[in-house]
Design an enzyme around this catalytic site. Structure first.
Site, PDB file in Angstrom:
ATOM      1  CE  LYS A  53     -10.679  51.792 -24.168  1.00  0.00           C
ATOM      2  NZ  LYS A  53     -11.025  52.693 -25.309  1.00  0.00           N
ATOM      3  CB  THR A  54     -17.167  51.574 -21.406  1.00  0.00           C
ATOM      4  OG1 THR A  54     -15.959  52.275 -21.145  1.00  0.00           O
ATOM      5  CG2 THR A  54     -18.081  51.637 -20.205  1.00  0.00           C
ATOM      6  CG  ASP A  94     -12.578  53.360 -18.269  1.00  0.00           C
ATOM      7  OD1 ASP A  94     -11.856  52.843 -19.136  1.00  0.00           O
ATOM      8  OD2 ASP A  94     -13.330  54.323 -18.492  1.00  0.00           O
ATOM      9  CB  THR A 153      -6.325  54.926 -24.132  1.00  0.00           C
ATOM     10  OG1 THR A 153      -5.797  55.487 -22.930  1.00  0.00           O
ATOM     11  CG2 THR A 153      -7.811  55.184 -24.185  1.00  0.00           C
ATOM     12  NE  ARG A 179     -17.411  58.243 -25.659  1.00  0.00           N
ATOM     13  CZ  ARG A 179     -16.392  57.656 -25.059  1.00  0.00           C
ATOM     14  NH1 ARG A 179     -15.165  58.022 -25.350  1.00  0.00           N
ATOM     15  NH2 ARG A 179     -16.591  56.713 -24.175  1.00  0.00           N
TER      16      ARG A 179
HETATM   17  P1  ADP Z   1     -14.623  53.351 -24.767  1.00  0.00           P
HETATM   18  O1  ADP Z   1     -14.924  52.700 -23.453  1.00  0.00           O
HETATM   19  O2  ADP Z   1     -13.766  52.509 -25.659  1.00  0.00           O
HETATM   20  O3  ADP Z   1     -14.088  54.752 -24.626  1.00  0.00           O
HETATM   21  P2  ADP Z   1     -17.493  53.218 -25.129  1.00  0.00           P
HETATM   22  O4  ADP Z   1     -17.700  51.772 -24.917  1.00  0.00           O
HETATM   23  O5  ADP Z   1     -17.858  54.131 -23.995  1.00  0.00           O
HETATM   24  O6  ADP Z   1     -15.995  53.506 -25.578  1.00  0.00           O
HETATM   25  O7  ADP Z   1     -18.296  53.636 -26.447  1.00  0.00           O
HETATM   26  C1  ADP Z   1     -18.805  54.932 -26.659  1.00  0.00           C
HETATM   27  C2  ADP Z   1     -20.182  54.863 -27.278  1.00  0.00           C
HETATM   28  O8  ADP Z   1     -20.053  54.360 -28.593  1.00  0.00           O
HETATM   29  C3  ADP Z   1     -21.134  53.919 -26.552  1.00  0.00           C
HETATM   30  O9  ADP Z   1     -21.984  54.621 -25.674  1.00  0.00           O
HETATM   31  C4  ADP Z   1     -21.952  53.294 -27.637  1.00  0.00           C
HETATM   32  O10 ADP Z   1     -23.151  54.014 -27.837  1.00  0.00           O
HETATM   33  C5  ADP Z   1     -21.106  53.439 -28.880  1.00  0.00           C
HETATM   34  N1  ADP Z   1     -20.509  52.159 -29.306  1.00  0.00           N
HETATM   35  C6  ADP Z   1     -19.245  51.738 -29.044  1.00  0.00           C
HETATM   36  N2  ADP Z   1     -19.006  50.555 -29.635  1.00  0.00           N
HETATM   37  C7  ADP Z   1     -20.128  50.220 -30.292  1.00  0.00           C
HETATM   38  C8  ADP Z   1     -20.507  49.102 -31.101  1.00  0.00           C
HETATM   39  N3  ADP Z   1     -19.636  48.097 -31.367  1.00  0.00           N
HETATM   40  N4  ADP Z   1     -21.750  49.076 -31.622  1.00  0.00           N
HETATM   41  C9  ADP Z   1     -22.604  50.082 -31.374  1.00  0.00           C
HETATM   42  N5  ADP Z   1     -22.324  51.174 -30.627  1.00  0.00           N
HETATM   43  C10 ADP Z   1     -21.097  51.254 -30.086  1.00  0.00           C
END
Ligand code: ADP
Length: 346
Positions: free
Chosen positions: A64-65, A109, A158, A217
């Protein structure tokens, strides 16, 4: 096949930021979401208008981030990052809104954690790019309307269920991120091994991908641990055997579950006879926060059908019992079940 790393500028590129894709086309998987975003970004760019507001939902660590931070890169606009938990009152939001440049992105977020007052303050900002400030108090109070520069709000949550309908409806696009396939996670592991400047065999990448709970992650964390392990114990190249040993040492099982996941399943099985049981009761018994179970532990276990959610609470499935290596209780009403309940009573 052995993948040899290509050298990158920073040799210490080992935190979340360095592995995070910077552009949309570097993102692996989530193809449908990617395609819709690509169209929306392209159209906004062609029209020279700000992108519509976007809401991302899905379990933690699915991107998401990352999506939210790639979008401003694509648009060539600035990005501000805030967290719903830290925006306790409208005044906390004001600097973000007044600092937002034309067409820029404000990423919030955990947007489900915004208090109602802040949420309501956000409505006119999202809809008309306007905020209503109340100056003074009591009979002297007056409202000042302040115009904002058109901006894009990107929210991440989430728990979309906790978002109020009026807030949810103000997002033009709502995108749900789902767990990743083994092939997608393998690709992420290989790309990131390259970024971390470590060589990895394809079957080792697959092994890590299989044990990453469908989550990039988690894959990154597992990869970092395996890299440390091979640096310390071997010549630094990740082979399948080394990956197996490293993950075994962390207590990660064949489905990728860690100690906490298994403790959750075992608690339902042992303490609550397989359920149904409310998640709060499980959290109390495990001495863990309910939110941690709901956000971080349950989504993958539900998705893997090791537990199900029933109106009366969580319940272990036959696959859940099998994973724990325990026989499921006999179906209610059978002679076997009656004999067992008598045993309990005596
Ligand atoms: P969320 O915000 O959903 O908790 P993040 O966007 O922070 O998750 O993702 C966590 C890590 O996973 C990121 O730092 C990145 O390295 C990796 N990641 C997430 N989605 C992808 C993707 N589609 N392709 C490659 N790496 C990804």
């Amino acid at each position: 096949m052995v993948r040899q790393p290509t050298l990158h500028g920073s040799q210490q590129a080992d935190d979340d930021r360095d592995l995070r894709p910077q552009r949309l086309n570097e993102m692996v998987g989530q193809r449908e979401v990617f395609q819709r975003l690509e169209i929306a970004v392209d159209a906004a760019r062609k029209r020279g208008e700000p992108l519509g507001h976007i809401l991302f939902d899905g379990p933690p660590g699915l991107g998401k981030t990352t999506f939210a931070t790639c979008i401003p890169h694509e648009l060539g606009v600035s990005l501000q990052i805030a967290s719903g938990a830290a925006l306790a009152a409208p005044k906390d939001l004001i600097p973000y809104l007044t600092n937002a440049e034309e067409g820029s992105v404000l990423f919030v977020d955990e947007i489900h954690r915004l208090p109602k007052t802040v949420e309501e303050f956000l409505y006119p900002a999202m809809e008309d790019f306007r905020i209503d400030l109340i100056l003074g108090e009591g009979v002297n109070a007056r409202t000042l309307n302040m115009n904002l520069k058109p901006f894009t709000l990107i929210g991440a949550t989430t728990r979309t269920g906790l978002l109020s309908a009026p807030l949810r409806d103000r997002f033009q696009m709502r995108e749900h991120l789902d767990f990743y396939t083994i092939a997608e996670l393998s690709e992420i592991v290989c790309r990131n091994a390259d970024k971390l400047n470590v060589a990895i065999d394809d079957d080792a990448a697959q092994h890590i991908a299989h044990r990453s709970r469908g989550t990039p992650r988690v894959a990154n964390n597992r990869l970092r641990w395996v890299r440390d392990y091979v640096t310390s114990k071997a010549d630094g190249r990740i082979t399948q055997n080394l990956a197996i040993d490293a993950l075994k040492m962390q207590g990660i099982d064949r489905l990728g579950l860690d100690g906490q996941d298994r403790k959750y399943l075992e608690t339902i099985e042992r303490v609550f006879q397989g359920g149904p049981v409310g998640v709060e009761a499980v959290a109390h018994t495990m001495n863990t926060a309910t939110d941690t179970l709901i956000d971080e532990v349950e989504p993958f276990l539900l998705r893997s059908e090791l537990v199900i959610r029933t109106p009366r609470g969580r319940k272990l499935t036959a696959a859940g019992y099998q994973h724990l290596g325990v026989a499921p209780p006999p179906p209610a009403g059978t002679a076997e079940a009656e004999a067992q309940s008598k045993l309990f009573e005596s």
